[in-house]
Design an enzyme around this catalytic site. Structure first.
Site, PDB file in Angstrom:
ATOM      1  N   GLY A  29     -22.212   6.357   1.177  1.00  0.00           N
ATOM      2  CA  GLY A  29     -20.984   5.413   1.948  1.00  0.00           C
ATOM      3  C   GLY A  29     -19.504   5.827   1.776  1.00  0.00           C
ATOM      4  O   GLY A  29     -18.856   5.032   1.674  1.00  0.00           O
ATOM      5  N   ASN A  48     -17.680   7.381   4.044  1.00  0.00           N
ATOM      6  CA  ASN A  48     -17.131   7.198   5.338  1.00  0.00           C
ATOM      7  C   ASN A  48     -16.924   5.386   5.286  1.00  0.00           C
ATOM      8  O   ASN A  48     -15.779   4.915   6.001  1.00  0.00           O
ATOM      9  CB  ASN A  48     -18.032   7.430   6.450  1.00  0.00           C
ATOM     10  CG  ASN A  48     -17.662   9.119   6.871  1.00  0.00           C
ATOM     11  OD1 ASN A  48     -16.534   9.197   7.350  1.00  0.00           O
ATOM     12  ND2 ASN A  48     -18.438   9.822   6.485  1.00  0.00           N
ATOM     13  N   MET A  90     -29.215   6.642   8.744  1.00  0.00           N
ATOM     14  CA  MET A  90     -30.071   7.809   9.074  1.00  0.00           C
ATOM     15  C   MET A  90     -31.360   7.360   9.738  1.00  0.00           C
ATOM     16  O   MET A  90     -32.524   8.018   9.571  1.00  0.00           O
ATOM     17  CB  MET A  90     -30.370   8.552   7.955  1.00  0.00           C
ATOM     18  CG  MET A  90     -29.003   9.336   7.293  1.00  0.00           C
ATOM     19  SD  MET A  90     -28.173   9.943   8.303  1.00  0.00           S
ATOM     20  CE  MET A  90     -28.459  11.825   7.959  1.00  0.00           C
ATOM     21  N   ARG A  91     -31.418   6.349  10.697  1.00  0.00           N
ATOM     22  CA  ARG A  91     -32.529   5.900  11.331  1.00  0.00           C
ATOM     23  C   ARG A  91     -32.051   6.133  13.069  1.00  0.00           C
ATOM     24  O   ARG A  91     -30.964   5.897  13.195  1.00  0.00           O
ATOM     25  CB  ARG A  91     -32.876   4.344  11.310  1.00  0.00           C
ATOM     26  CG  ARG A  91     -32.970   4.084   9.980  1.00  0.00           C
ATOM     27  CD  ARG A  91     -34.177   4.757   9.339  1.00  0.00           C
ATOM     28  NE  ARG A  91     -35.466   4.388   9.825  1.00  0.00           N
ATOM     29  CZ  ARG A  91     -36.634   4.901   9.820  1.00  0.00           C
ATOM     30  NH1 ARG A  91     -36.405   5.844   8.933  1.00  0.00           N
ATOM     31  NH2 ARG A  91     -37.813   4.651  10.423  1.00  0.00           N
ATOM     32  N   LEU A 122     -32.127   5.207  16.756  1.00  0.00           N
ATOM     33  CA  LEU A 122     -32.110   3.676  17.183  1.00  0.00           C
ATOM     34  C   LEU A 122     -32.686   3.704  18.668  1.00  0.00           C
ATOM     35  O   LEU A 122     -32.432   4.789  19.351  1.00  0.00           O
ATOM     36  CB  LEU A 122     -30.744   3.123  17.346  1.00  0.00           C
ATOM     37  CG  LEU A 122     -29.965   2.922  16.077  1.00  0.00           C
ATOM     38  CD1 LEU A 122     -28.421   2.767  16.191  1.00  0.00           C
ATOM     39  CD2 LEU A 122     -30.536   1.831  15.279  1.00  0.00           C
ATOM     40  N   ASN A 166     -20.519   5.927  16.101  1.00  0.00           N
ATOM     41  CA  ASN A 166     -21.114   6.956  15.079  1.00  0.00           C
ATOM     42  C   ASN A 166     -20.067   8.105  14.718  1.00  0.00           C
ATOM     43  O   ASN A 166     -19.390   8.494  15.533  1.00  0.00           O
ATOM     44  CB  ASN A 166     -22.474   7.527  15.873  1.00  0.00           C
ATOM     45  CG  ASN A 166     -23.079   8.279  14.614  1.00  0.00           C
ATOM     46  OD1 ASN A 166     -23.324   8.116  13.754  1.00  0.00           O
ATOM     47  ND2 ASN A 166     -23.467   9.700  15.339  1.00  0.00           N
ATOM     48  N   HIS A 219     -20.397  12.009  13.481  1.00  0.00           N
ATOM     49  CA  HIS A 219     -21.445  13.065  13.001  1.00  0.00           C
ATOM     50  C   HIS A 219     -20.702  14.359  12.793  1.00  0.00           C
ATOM     51  O   HIS A 219     -19.563  14.505  13.187  1.00  0.00           O
ATOM     52  CB  HIS A 219     -22.040  13.373  14.625  1.00  0.00           C
ATOM     53  CG  HIS A 219     -22.867  14.488  14.420  1.00  0.00           C
ATOM     54  ND1 HIS A 219     -24.345  14.255  14.000  1.00  0.00           N
ATOM     55  CD2 HIS A 219     -22.942  15.895  14.872  1.00  0.00           C
ATOM     56  CE1 HIS A 219     -24.860  15.512  14.186  1.00  0.00           C
ATOM     57  NE2 HIS A 219     -24.215  16.428  14.600  1.00  0.00           N
TER      58      HIS A 219
HETATM   59  C1  GAR Z   1     -21.514  12.108   6.719  1.00  0.00           C
HETATM   60  O1  GAR Z   1     -21.166  13.311   6.837  1.00  0.00           O
HETATM   61  C2  GAR Z   1     -21.748  11.681   8.406  1.00  0.00           C
HETATM   62  O2  GAR Z   1     -20.991  12.446   9.254  1.00  0.00           O
HETATM   63  C3  GAR Z   1     -23.382  12.100   8.384  1.00  0.00           C
HETATM   64  O3  GAR Z   1     -23.780  11.711   7.080  1.00  0.00           O
HETATM   65  C4  GAR Z   1     -22.817  11.737   6.085  1.00  0.00           C
HETATM   66  C5  GAR Z   1     -22.970  10.248   5.435  1.00  0.00           C
HETATM   67  O4  GAR Z   1     -21.925  10.382   4.313  1.00  0.00           O
HETATM   68  N1  GAR Z   1     -24.103  11.333   9.512  1.00  0.00           N
HETATM   69  C6  GAR Z   1     -24.994  12.174  10.210  1.00  0.00           C
HETATM   70  O5  GAR Z   1     -25.533  13.098   9.884  1.00  0.00           O
HETATM   71  C7  GAR Z   1     -25.543  11.268  11.529  1.00  0.00           C
HETATM   72  N2  GAR Z   1     -26.173  12.199  12.315  1.00  0.00           N
HETATM   73  P1  GAR Z   1     -21.169   9.012   3.841  1.00  0.00           P
HETATM   74  O6  GAR Z   1     -22.673   8.243   3.251  1.00  0.00           O
HETATM   75  O7  GAR Z   1     -20.626   9.338   2.596  1.00  0.00           O
HETATM   76  O8  GAR Z   1     -20.536   8.270   4.693  1.00  0.00           O
END
Ligand code: GAR
Length: 222
Positions: A14, A16, A92-93, A95, A109, A111
């Site tokens: 979490g 972000n 990470m699911r 949709l 989202n 990425h």
């Molecule tokens: C982040 O780097 C985000 O961009 C990535 O997961 C991480 C979550 O970190 N998302 C993906 O890869 C989605 N396809 P966080 O839980 O510290 O925010």
């Protein structure tokens, strides 16, 4: 003016989410986080939300027989919270198309790549293997194709000699923490429009307002 009610969907640490919490705590922010929902009961991001006094919910996908009932439960929680925007932050699911369509242009989202390059997992390892000089992150509206949809904000970072996956991931993550708050701010202020599957941003004569680079510290979240 009423603030945009935002729900954040997470699966893990979490960081972000924290950047979005901090953005909403900024005086004058046009957004408020009304719910943090995780599919993983032990997601560390739930503690960040609780520490900020934000309501949390866990909808564990393992308790459901398939995606549709899982998403019905998620939708129920989002509706009770009155969410007007859903931010995926390390959720990470995958949709379903039905969920994505229900939240069309209200679902974003982040990425860890400069989309459309490096969709999917292991983005940094693949970027290193390819020898690219630049990578970064993308905040986009979600469509039913994975890691596709109109782009709101991108931030780029250099790939430096000697980088390993961890070093590159850390540099990109720092940029994510600038890009996501900026995207949220633009959306909450009503400056973002999707037209013909492209994002238009009011008040930015050029796309520069939605493009971050490592030496530009003038944008929100820096
Ligand atoms: C982040 O780097 C985000 O961009 C990535 O997961 C991480 C979550 O970190 N998302 C993906 O890869 C989605 N396809 P966080 O839980 O510290 O925010």
């Amino acid at each position: 003016m009423a603030r945009l009610k935002v729900a954040v969907l997470i699966s893990g640490r979490g960081s972000n989410l924290q950047a979005l919490i901090d953005e909403c705590a900024r005086p004058g922010s046009a957004a408020e986080i009304v719910l943090v929902l995780s599919n993983a009961p032990d997601a560390a991001g739930l503690d960040r939300a609780a520490a900020a006094g934000i309501p949390t919910a866990t909808v564990d996908h393992r308790d459901f027989d398939g995606r549709a009932p899982f998403e019905a439960a998620v939708n129920g929680a989002l509706d009770v919270a009155g969410a007007g925007l859903v931010c995926l932050a390390g959720f990470m699911r995958l949709l379903t198309a039905a969920f994505v369509e229900r939240w069309r242009d209200r679902l974003v989202n982040i990425h860890p790549s400069l989309l459309p390059a490096y969709k999917g997992l292991n983005t940094h390892a693949r970027a290193l293997a390819d020898g690219v000089r630049l990578t970064g992150c993308t905040v986009h509206f979600v469509r039913s194709d994975m890691d596709a949809g109109p782009i709101v904000v991108q931030g780029c970072v250099p790939v430096l000699p000697g980088d390993d996956e961890a070093a590159l991931a850390a540099r990109v993550l720092k940029m994510e923490h600038r890009a996501y708050p900026l995207a949220l701010r633009l959306i909450a202020e009503g400056r973002v429009r999707v037209a013909n599957e492209r994002v238009e941003i009011d008040g930015a004569g050029s796309p520069a307002g939605a493009m971050l680079n490592p030496t530009d510290d003038s944008c929100a979240g820096a």
